[in-house]
Design a protein around this motif. Structure first.
Motif, mmCIF file in Angstrom:
data_model
loop_
_atom_site.group_PDB
_atom_site.id
_atom_site.type_symbol
_atom_site.label_atom_id
_atom_site.label_comp_id
_atom_site.label_asym_id
_atom_site.label_seq_id
_atom_site.Cartn_x
_atom_site.Cartn_y
_atom_site.Cartn_z
ATOM 1 N N ALA A 93 15.581 39.389 26.466
ATOM 2 C CA ALA A 93 14.277 38.569 26.332
ATOM 3 C C ALA A 93 15.284 36.723 26.616
ATOM 4 N N ASP A 94 16.116 37.041 26.432
ATOM 5 C CA ASP A 94 16.636 35.210 26.750
ATOM 6 C C ASP A 94 17.249 34.943 28.050
ATOM 7 N N ALA A 95 17.624 35.994 28.681
ATOM 8 C CA ALA A 95 18.071 36.595 29.937
ATOM 9 C C ALA A 95 16.755 35.663 30.888
ATOM 10 N N ALA A 96 16.136 36.691 30.172
ATOM 11 C CA ALA A 96 13.588 36.883 31.125
ATOM 12 C C ALA A 96 13.934 35.804 30.770
ATOM 13 N N ALA A 97 13.755 34.727 29.727
ATOM 14 C CA ALA A 97 13.234 33.844 29.484
ATOM 15 C C ALA A 97 14.057 32.549 30.325
ATOM 16 N N VAL A 98 14.948 32.891 30.573
ATOM 17 C CA VAL A 98 15.587 31.509 31.722
ATOM 18 C C VAL A 98 14.417 32.201 33.262
ATOM 19 N N ALA A 144 11.210 45.519 24.175
ATOM 20 C CA ALA A 144 12.388 44.692 24.070
ATOM 21 C C ALA A 144 11.513 43.171 24.287
ATOM 22 N N LEU A 145 11.300 43.161 25.359
ATOM 23 C CA LEU A 145 10.461 41.749 25.652
ATOM 24 C C LEU A 145 9.464 41.843 24.510
ATOM 25 N N ASP A 146 8.631 42.795 24.845
ATOM 26 C CA ASP A 146 7.374 42.513 23.404
ATOM 27 C C ASP A 146 7.173 42.266 22.804
ATOM 28 N N GLY A 196 10.123 38.795 23.152
ATOM 29 C CA GLY A 196 9.641 37.531 24.290
ATOM 30 C C GLY A 196 8.598 36.895 23.735
ATOM 31 N N PRO A 197 7.573 36.905 22.883
ATOM 32 C CA PRO A 197 7.088 35.328 22.038
ATOM 33 C C PRO A 197 7.253 34.792 21.597
ATOM 34 N N ALA A 198 8.765 34.935 20.965
ATOM 35 C CA ALA A 198 9.461 33.813 20.271
ATOM 36 C C ALA A 198 10.389 32.632 21.002
ATOM 37 N N ARG A 199 9.897 33.574 22.152
ATOM 38 C CA ARG A 199 11.236 32.759 23.629
ATOM 39 C C ARG A 199 9.687 32.409 24.459
#
Length: 507
Positions: free
Chosen positions: A383-388, A413-415, A418-421
């Motif tokens: 999720a960190d990588a997706a947030a980048v 995992a993104l579900d 993800g919201p926190a990011r």
């Protein structure tokens, strides 16, 4: 009076063999111990990819999904409502199922005439086997499956021992509930019925109660089967994909993994159980279990299924072998038989392989035997990588942007993380996630794509894609998502509603 007739009453049917007393207290202590162990380690590592999927599926309750019946997602949702949404909360039901498995194996050993020592050995073997510990740690369809199969086996044994056809009703009920969890139980039903027809006792197949049990099983499983029928039987497509992708490996590794997942130290016990079932007159009524296990193995191997599918019946053979094992140990007073040491070694090896005991950075040591260990690590980092990548999208375009995941683990995992990011709801064409999409056609902006592996034709409608980063779980764990690609694409060639059928996939 006509010749050849008699007014003498027929002799009464022989009474079923009496069962030894159940060793309640020590069996309960073993159950409590295994539950406590599962609870103690349930928060280590993190969610498994399947658990993330089940949590999302539980928010989309239905009578079926493309890859499973409804029960596991339903109970995942119930767990969230009752306990919370962390991994240790979801796994409470799994730990209870693990303890229930221990009890059922002990009850099956008692059905075979095992006394206190034999029942305790059976419970201990179940509690220290790799498959029971591993499945009892994670919430999955296999968690309920092993309980259901052992319950069916116990009911069938009661039917065979007593000759009371009414046990078919219990068998049918257990089969029906098992069908609400996983259709694989059909293999067990076929294997046991064919074995009973081939080697007997066939009279149980002539009982009118068999029809009643079959009716119950069909009635309970009908909603899920109807869902599959009205959606084109996607479960067959999923099963075909598993066989195509992993069938050869599964066939080659079937026997080695049967031994490894249970415990190599238990081989003499289940071999003794098979010999006892075939030779001992006291339990001759249950000899069909041995060819039943062989038929089950043939079905699993022929379909390219996973080796653990057949392990519940192997646990039945272990239960049958516990009484001769303790008798053999007791018959050697001059030599100490290290049964306790054997169980200790089995506990340590099974726990290390099946439970999250190693530091996360050392998990590669056991992934070759149990890859599910690695699939619990690295999801927040994904999720960190997706947030980048999402952060590279201009703020004024994010309202039309889409977050797309290549498989259900990534989407789950993104579900979850993800919201926190600051990430939006993810979409995916994998398994039932495809039924919960597509994005609206007005979402015609950039697309963040998270995927593993090489680019395939499935992604041909994403345009102007550039690599932003790769997933790194930070522990060097060689799981499926390590080094997965995170791309930022300018958009899609056509509206989402038009490309969505091409994005759907089952494996």
């Amino acid at each position: 009076m006509e010749k050849g007739t008699s007014t003498e009453p027929l002799p009464p049917a022989p009474a079923p063999p009496a069962l030894p007393p159940l060793a309640k207290r020590p069996i309960v202590l073993i159950m409590v111990a295994v539950f406590a162990l599962q609870a103690a380690v349930s928060a280590r590592y993190g969610f498994h990819r399947d658990e993330l999927y089940f949590v999302v599926a539980g928010r989309h309750l239905a009578w079926g999904y493309v890859d499973q019946p409804p029960l596991t997602p339903l109970l995942a949702r119930a767990s969230g409502e009752l306990f919370g949404d962390d991994p240790q909360d979801l796994r409470i039901f799994a730990a209870l199922a693990c303890a229930g498995t221990v009890l059922l194996v002990a009850l099956i050993a008692r059905e075979f005439g095992s006394g206190r020592a034999g029942q305790l050995l059976a419970a201990a073997c179940a509690a220290t086997s790799g498959i029971v510990l591993g499945i009892g740690h994670l919430w999955s369809t296999a968690t309920l499956d092993i309980v259901a199969w052992l319950l069916i086996a116990w009911f069938v044994l009661r039917l065979l021992r007593t000759g009371d056809g009414r046990w078919w009703l219990a068998v049918g009920t257990a089969v029906g509930f098992a069908m609400l969890n996983k259709y694989l139980v059909g293999y067990l039903v076929v294997a046991l019925l064919v074995s009973l027809f081939a080697v007997g006792p066939r009279e149980v197949l002539r009982s009118r109660w068999l029809v009643g049990g079959a009716a119950i099983a069909i009635g309970l499983s009908a909603p899920g089967l109807w869902w599959q029928a009205t959606h084109g039987w996607p479960q067959f497509t999923v099963a075909g994909g598993i066989s195509t992708d992993d069938g050869i490996k599964n066939r080659i590794m079937f026997v080695p993994l049967q031994i490894a997942y249970l415990s190599p130290l238990f081989v003499p016990i289940w071999v003794a159980g098979a010999r006892r079932l075939l030779r001992a007159p006291q339990i001759r009524w249950a000899h069909s279990i041995v060819p039943g296990y062989a038929i089950l193995c043939v079905l699993v191997i022929a379909s390219g299924g996973k080796s653990y599918y057949a392990l519940p019946l192997l646990l039945v053979l272990v239960a049958a072998g516990c009484e001769p094992t303790v008798r053999w140990a007791a018959s050697r007073p001059g030599r100490r038989v290290p049964v306790g040491s054997m169980l200790l070694v089995a506990t340590v090896t099974s726990a290390v392989i099946s439970l999250p005991l190693l530091p996360a950075g050392r998990v590669n040591a056991v992934i070759g035997i149990n890859p599910e260990q690695g699939e619990q690590i690295g999801w927040p980092e994904l999720a960190d990588a997706a947030a980048v990548a999402w952060g590279r999208i201009p703020p004024d375009q994010r309202g039309r942007a889409v977050l797309f995941a290549g498989n259900y683990g990534e989407a789950g995992a993104l579900d979850r993380y993800g919201p926190a990011r600051g990430l939006p709801r993810p979409y995916s064409g994998h398994m039932s996630f495809a039924d919960w999409g597509p994005p609206p056609d007005r979402a015609d902006g950039p697309v963040v794509v998270v995927r593993e592996g090489e680019v395939t034709a499935r992604f041909r409608d994403f345009v102007d894609c550039r690599l932003v980063t790769r997933v790194d779980n930070g522990k060097g764990v060689d799981n499926e998502e390590q080094h997965a690609v995170v791309e930022l694409c300018a958009g899609t060639t056509k509206p989402w509603s038009r490309i969505w059928p091409d994005l759907r996939h089952f494996y």
